[in-house]
Design an enzyme around this catalytic site. Structure first.
Site, short mmCIF file in Angstrom:
data_model
loop_
_atom_site.label_atom_id
_atom_site.label_comp_id
_atom_site.label_asym_id
_atom_site.label_seq_id
_atom_site.Cartn_x
_atom_site.Cartn_y
_atom_site.Cartn_z
N SER A 25 0.84 -1.20 0.00
CA SER A 25 0.00 0.00 0.00
C SER A 25 0.88 1.24 0.00
CB SER A 25 -0.90 0.03 1.23
OG SER A 25 -0.08 0.05 2.39
N TYR A 58 -3.25 0.94 -2.96
CA TYR A 58 -4.35 1.55 -2.21
C TYR A 58 -3.76 2.34 -1.06
CZ TYR A 58 -3.59 -2.25 1.08
OH TYR A 58 -3.01 -3.12 1.97
#
Length: 127
Positions: A25, A58
């Site tokens: 991430s 993300y």
């Protein structure tokens, strides 16, 4: 018909960390996420201005006011500390929604503090 349009962007942020051993991430200062209209766990595209890499991951919310921009997991191999990156989210809009849509473009300084928030990008301009 829906079109994919820029929703929010954090422009020219400085990478503060890269953690290969963390689950993948990008950790981003919550203040920057809020300013750009990007949510935790939202898919983002990242461009590394130093080496040209483009990738998706993300977001994870980082500590407010920290200026943290940390690439985690496999993405950590695509950046180095102090690299300049652009973080972008996209939205799906119907044709009637497009005319009223204004993306949030967050301009930051070298410490990832908000310098300005604009809703457009002047052509051929260095921001």
């Amino acid at each position: 018909m829906f079109r994919t349009m820029l929703g929010g962007k954090i422009h020219r942020a400085t990478v503060t960390e890269a953690d290969l051993n963390y689950v993948g991430s990008i950790t981003v200062d919550q203040d920057l996420l809020d300013a750009a209209g990007i949510y935790p766990n939202e898919k983002v595209a990242i461009v590394n201005n130093n080496n040209g890499e483009r990738f998706e991951t993300y977001t994870i919310a980082g500590k407010r006011g920290s200026g943290v921009i940390c690439l985690n997991g496999a993405a950590a191999r695509l950046v180095q500390k102090s690299d300049i990156v652009i973080i972008m989210s996209y939205v799906q809009l119907s044709e009637p929604e497009i005319a009223a849509h204004e993306p949030k473009v967050v301009l930051v300084d070298g410490n990832n503090k908000i310098r300005d928030i604009i809703s457009y990008e002047p052509p051929h301009t260095v921001l």
